[in-house]
Design an enzyme around this catalytic site. Structure first.
Site, PDB file in Angstrom:
ATOM      1  N   ASP A   1      39.403  35.720  40.044  1.00  0.00           N
ATOM      2  CA  ASP A   1      39.211  35.138  38.523  1.00  0.00           C
ATOM      3  C   ASP A   1      37.855  35.635  37.755  1.00  0.00           C
ATOM      4  O   ASP A   1      37.066  36.267  38.244  1.00  0.00           O
ATOM      5  CB  ASP A   1      39.082  33.532  38.955  1.00  0.00           C
ATOM      6  CG  ASP A   1      40.222  33.055  39.081  1.00  0.00           C
ATOM      7  OD1 ASP A   1      41.560  33.602  39.010  1.00  0.00           O
ATOM      8  OD2 ASP A   1      40.318  31.993  39.667  1.00  0.00           O
TER       9      ASP A   1
ATOM     10  N   TYR B   1      36.447  36.927  52.220  1.00  0.00           N
ATOM     11  CA  TYR B   1      35.524  36.679  51.036  1.00  0.00           C
ATOM     12  C   TYR B   1      34.133  35.853  51.384  1.00  0.00           C
ATOM     13  O   TYR B   1      34.110  35.199  52.702  1.00  0.00           O
ATOM     14  CB  TYR B   1      36.310  35.339  50.247  1.00  0.00           C
ATOM     15  CG  TYR B   1      37.431  35.827  49.208  1.00  0.00           C
ATOM     16  CD1 TYR B   1      37.247  36.311  47.870  1.00  0.00           C
ATOM     17  CD2 TYR B   1      38.780  36.239  49.651  1.00  0.00           C
ATOM     18  CE1 TYR B   1      38.107  36.770  47.053  1.00  0.00           C
ATOM     19  CE2 TYR B   1      39.532  36.877  48.857  1.00  0.00           C
ATOM     20  CZ  TYR B   1      39.416  36.916  47.661  1.00  0.00           C
ATOM     21  OH  TYR B   1      40.280  37.744  46.564  1.00  0.00           O
TER      22      TYR B   1
END
Length: 303
Positions: A66, A130
């Site tokens: 994002d 992540y």
């Protein structure tokens, strides 16, 4: 490793690893049309125009991130078809050429590989990791060093109950329906994912803070590994684990939230800020006759 498209013209497919600081971008995906927002992919494809491919070069991104999210190492595949009689670019030449023509200093190509013509950067990935960075001891925004801004989530707290966070994280490990941790209105064929690893640990002391700041600021790292994740799953899991660390939730409540499969619940609807999140790595298994394991640069665990 390539396919013939016209007499003497060979299309070569490459896997490239690249990194970026996501602050200035509308995410990694290209923004098409006349919108003012722009994605990292736009810059990559603009740089690829200088390769003079017979057909336009398009990047197929492995992992969508994002706006504001960073990547230590993302990946993509692309096809380059040189003019008749010209051999395919060696991978190292391709990487160097892309870096030479990239117009934004916050993007860098790390490495390139030749892959088979049916390789797919998103579908072939076997692991994605992540990293989420937190900092405690920062009670006002101006207390965070300028070099760390937009690179971590500054919590207005002096400490975290890391033991409770680690206990809560155990409820997320394994194969589950993670509907409670996906953004509402983002349908997928199946919300079932397998979380292989989750860790909560002290992060490395930042070398970019003054001695005075280092005495009060403390950095923390959360890491999550899976083959794939739901939309905003990592940021929602992070928000819930932080709530546990701050004492707003008990570790056992994380199991209740997971089993509810409700993305609109009071606690799981919270999303950790984008700027603390980094895509750390994308890994691939053995590929065809090459019998090699492809992986990008490996980064420390921030412990």
């Amino acid at each position: 490793m390539g396919s013939v498209q016209a007499a003497g013209s060979v299309r070569a497919r490459y896997l490239v690893y690249f990194q970026y600081v996501g602050t200035d971008f509308n995410g990694v995906a290209a923004v098409r049309g006349t919108q003012r927002a722009i994605g990292i992919q736009n810059y990559l494809e603009e740089a690829a125009e200088r390769l003079n491919s017979v057909v336009p070069v398009r990047f197929t991104i492995s992992s969508r991130t994002d706006a504001g999210v960073h990547a230590l190492s993302n990946a993509a595949h692309l096809d380059v078809q040189r003019r008749s009689g010209r051999p395919p670019f060696p991978p190292e030449v391709l990487a160097e050429a892309l870096n030479t023509h990239l117009r934004h200093p916050a993007i860098r190509v790390l490495r390139a590989f030749r892959v088979s013509s049916d390789f797919h950067a998103r579908h072939a990935a076997t692991s994605r990791t992540y990293l989420y960075r937190l900092v405690t001891g920062c009670h006002r925004p101006d207390e965070l060093p300028v070099f760390e801004r937009n690179l971590c989530w500054a919590l207005q707290a002096d400490c975290l109950d890391v033991a409770a966070m680690q206990e809560a994280a155990q409820h997320l490990l394994g194969t589950h329906d993670f509907s409670a941790f996906q953004s509402a209105g983002s349908p997928v064929p199946s919300p079932v994912r397998t979380l292989r690893r989750v860790s909560v640990s002290p992060g490395q002391a930042s070398p970019l803070v003054t001695p005075e700041d280092s005495r009060k600021l403390r950095f923390w790292s959360l890491e999550f590994e899976s083959q794939s994740f739901l939309y905003r799953q990592v940021r929602r899991m992070t928000a819930v684990l932080v709530a546990v660390g701050l004492g707003a939730l008990a570790p056992a409540q994380v199991k209740t939230i997971l089993e509810s499969q409700d993305p609109l619940g009071k606690h799981q609807a919270r999303v950790a800020p984008a700027h603390g999140l980094f895509l750390k790595s994308v890994l691939y298994g053995r590929l065809g006759a090459a019998s090699c394991t492809l992986q990008g640069p490996q980064f420390g665990s921030h412990r």
